[in-house]
Design an enzyme around this catalytic site. Structure first.
Site, PDB file in Angstrom:
ATOM      1  N   ASP A 181      62.809  18.647  17.173  1.00  0.00           N
ATOM      2  CA  ASP A 181      62.710  19.355  18.450  1.00  0.00           C
ATOM      3  C   ASP A 181      64.040  19.231  19.180  1.00  0.00           C
ATOM      4  O   ASP A 181      64.415  18.154  19.614  1.00  0.00           O
ATOM      5  CB  ASP A 181      61.566  18.737  19.281  1.00  0.00           C
ATOM      6  CG  ASP A 181      61.323  19.470  20.588  1.00  0.00           C
ATOM      7  OD1 ASP A 181      62.112  20.378  20.937  1.00  0.00           O
ATOM      8  OD2 ASP A 181      60.331  19.139  21.268  1.00  0.00           O
ATOM      9  N   HIS A 185      60.134  22.268  18.345  1.00  0.00           N
ATOM     10  CA  HIS A 185      59.315  22.097  19.555  1.00  0.00           C
ATOM     11  C   HIS A 185      57.874  22.561  19.321  1.00  0.00           C
ATOM     12  O   HIS A 185      56.927  21.990  19.846  1.00  0.00           O
ATOM     13  CB  HIS A 185      59.951  22.882  20.705  1.00  0.00           C
ATOM     14  CG  HIS A 185      59.309  22.632  22.033  1.00  0.00           C
ATOM     15  ND1 HIS A 185      59.254  21.385  22.609  1.00  0.00           N
ATOM     16  CD2 HIS A 185      58.678  23.463  22.892  1.00  0.00           C
ATOM     17  CE1 HIS A 185      58.630  21.462  23.784  1.00  0.00           C
ATOM     18  NE2 HIS A 185      58.266  22.708  23.970  1.00  0.00           N
ATOM     19  N   SER A 239      54.789  19.742  26.117  1.00  0.00           N
ATOM     20  CA  SER A 239      55.847  20.518  26.775  1.00  0.00           C
ATOM     21  C   SER A 239      55.625  20.530  28.295  1.00  0.00           C
ATOM     22  O   SER A 239      55.438  19.479  28.896  1.00  0.00           O
ATOM     23  CB  SER A 239      55.869  21.919  26.170  1.00  0.00           C
ATOM     24  OG  SER A 239      57.056  22.591  26.488  1.00  0.00           O
TER      25      SER A 239
END
Lengths: 391, 206
Positions: A328, A361, A163
């Site tokens: 995601d 995610h 991320s």
């Protein structure tokens, strides 16, 4: 004193064990992207494994939005919760501490020990509070390079992040192209989408409009913008999960056997989100959260290169591993594929895996078997080629 | 060190690939050929592979492998950005074979294509005498579970090349473990089990 059960011993042995955070004081002033500067600052960090004689086995872990330096192991024998990426870092794990020397830090502006809004401003002897400067991914990487200098690491075998952490890993190849051999970018993007920024703005407004925020001076007022933090976190968690994953985990299950016909918690998902929100209040600082969100929004390395992402990567000889997750939707596989395409255009060595999972995610923090296998295979080869064969 | 899994046709393909060139291996499997080419010919480039277990195996060999579905084309690759595109025994298993052939000719300066020859006499006689779709070592599937969707012969492929203005630079044949036996050279469409073609777009062949 209580004796440790076998489970407890196991727990410690399967991890890097008990770790102690360390602090690096950096007295070189830093000029930040915002135009502001800091005359000195501290970074708190942890290390796992041993640095080899050639200093060629060091891996830097960059944390995501609300992560910190405690990536693996435990802080004491009584500690039951390991570091945030303990599933991946440790003996025999993908980032194998029997092979690698691993460094994890809390970024500048953080709230886990590194200099941030709650630190004392040496100029005023008061906490910085809202006057703490905005920080960017570029600024973080600059400070991480200072930490590398202090640790005597000229070149990282790998910089690894998921991320927002993946964005830092990418920034390393742009700003310090010769100081990184492998760049591992998991569930990241080269810039946020409009929708991403929109979600961040709602989270921000939740905090900014909390009457206990006091324009960021809540510490001086002995207050906590708890409602704002909680809502921001709840919103965040929705974007970390996938619809299918939520359905599997919670469905429409009820907390109790019948509906309340009130605003009590009816559904399990409500209970989950409320719990995550509550947990966050005690753990995280509002001024830090606001800054981290802005760092996400501002990240756009191609902006300095005529919006040609491939131009960012021309100077580095690092090899790349890019990983995305099928479910995601926050940072979708298509966004990772943009990074891969830019790297191909730039003629760089890049491997890419799009791992099938329902975790959304959040998958980047989970021990999804295919994901674990990808990281293990990639890093094992890096170790063989760039550490063992270079001895 | 030669990988034990290196196939006979891989050795031929490796002969055709230039040292220090850029290759793209479509359906690269476990990356065995690419690892061999990197070691023996210092090539760079990428493998494309859809199966995650193969992707993991290729990564373990240090191959740059990109997990993607070839049916989607080669959008991430610029025109003529690759010296040699390799596609080994994969064309016949695609839904949109024509589109990928076009993509290969767009991205590659040339290509090496291998495919099982459906005109091979054993295949023909299986169909002729038994009246059923051929099952063999090289085509070990039943009609209802085969990944091979577009079965074609050497003559069919040559016709495709004519239709698409593709120049055939070289072509070799394999039957069993034998490369280019006299019989296959005499009548490849009957005696070759596997064909390996080196092709390039006509425009760049002058």
């Amino acid at each position: 004193m209580q004796t440790l059960g076998t489970d407890d011993t196991d727990r410690l042995e399967k991890s890097v064990g008990i770790v102690t955070p360390q602090v690096c004081h950096i007295t070189d002033p830093i000029n930040l992207s915002s135009g502001e500067s800091l005359s000195s600052y501290s970074l708190v960090y942890e290390t796992y494994g041993e640095l080899n004689r050639q200093r060629s086995n060091a891996i830097l872990i960059c944390h995501a939005l609300t992560g910190d330096h405690h990536a693996a192991g435990y802080h004491s024998e009584a500690d039951t919760k390991p570091g945030w990426w303990d599933s991946c870092i440790g003996p025999g794990k993908p980032i194998d501490t029997n092979k690698f020397y691993v460094v994890a830090l809390n970024n500048l502006g953080g709230c886990s020990g590194s200099t941030g809004p709650n630190s004392i401003n040496p100029d005023t002897n008061l906490p910085y509070g809202p006057s703490f400067p905005m920080v960017t991914v570029k600024d973080w990487v600059k400070t991480q390079a200072k930490l590398s200098d202090a640790l005597g690491i000229k070149q990282w075998l790998a910089v690894v992040g998921g991320s927002l952490g993946g964005m830092q890993a990418m920034q390393w190849t742009i700003d310090y192209p010769e100081r990184i051999k492998h760049c591992v970018v998991v569930a990241a993007v080269s810039k946020l989408s409009t929708q991403n920024i929109a979600f961040n703005e709602v989270a921000r407004q939740a905090i900014l409009s909390d009457p206990n925020f006091f324009e960021g001076h809540y510490v001086a007022q002995n207050a906590v913008p708890a409602t704002g933090l909680k809502i921001a976190r709840m919103l965040g968690h929705i974007t970390y999960l996938s619809d299918a994953g939520m359905k599997t985990k919670f469905g429409r299950d009820l907390k109790q056997s019948n509906l309340h016909y009130s605003y009590e918690t009816d559904f399990e998902i409500e209970s989950y989100l409320r719990y995550q929100g509550e947990q966050f209040i005690g753990r995280f600082d509002a001024n830090t959260y606001l800054r981290m969100g802005k760092a996400l929004d501002y990240f756009d390395p191609a902006a300095d290169f005529d919006n040609q992402l491939e131009q960012c990567f021309t100077k580095t000889s690092a090899r790349f591993l890019v990983v995305s997750f099928t479910s995601d939707w926050r940072f979708s596989p298509e966004r990772s594929q943009e990074i891969v395409a830019a790297l191909v255009k730039a003629g760089k060595a890049v491997s890419y895996a799009n791992v099938t999972t329902d975790y959304g995610h959040d998958a980047f923090l989970m021990p999804v078997p295919d994901y674990v296998n990808v990281l293990t295979a990639y890093l094992n080869n890096a170790y063989t080629v760039d550490v063992e064969e270079q001895k | 060190m030669t990988d034990a899994k290196l196939r006979q046709e891989h050795k031929l393909i490796a002969e055709w690939v230039d040292s220090n060139s850029v290759v793209l291996d479509l359906g690269c499997d476990e990356g065995i050929l690419l690892a061999h080419l990197a070691e023996t010919k210092q090539v760079t480039g990428y493998g494309i592979e859809i199966d995650i277990n193969n992707v993991v195996a290729a990564m373990g060999r240090g191959v740059s492998v990109i997990q993607a579905d070839l049916e989607a084309g080669l959008a991430g690759f610029d025109d003529k950005s690759v010296d040699t595109v390799i596609i080994g025994q994969t064309l016949q298993s695609l839904r949109n074979t024509e589109k990928l052939v076009d993509e290969i000719m767009r991205v590659g300066k040339r290509a090496i294509v291998s495919f099982p020859n459906f005109g091979y006499w054993r295949v023909r006689s299986y169909l002729y005498f038994r009246g059923r779709m051929p099952v063999s070592k090289r085509l070990p599937y039943e009609w209802y579970n085969t990944p091979n969707l577009h079965l074609f012969t050497i003559k069919d492929f040559e016709q495709l090349c004519r239709d698409k203005d593709i120049t055939i630079c070289d072509q070799r044949y394999q039957t069993g473990q034998h490369m280019n036996s006299m019989l296959t050279r005499m009548s490849p469409n009957v005696f070759a089990e596997l064909a390996v073609f080196c092709i390039q777009p006509k425009a760049s062949s002058s």
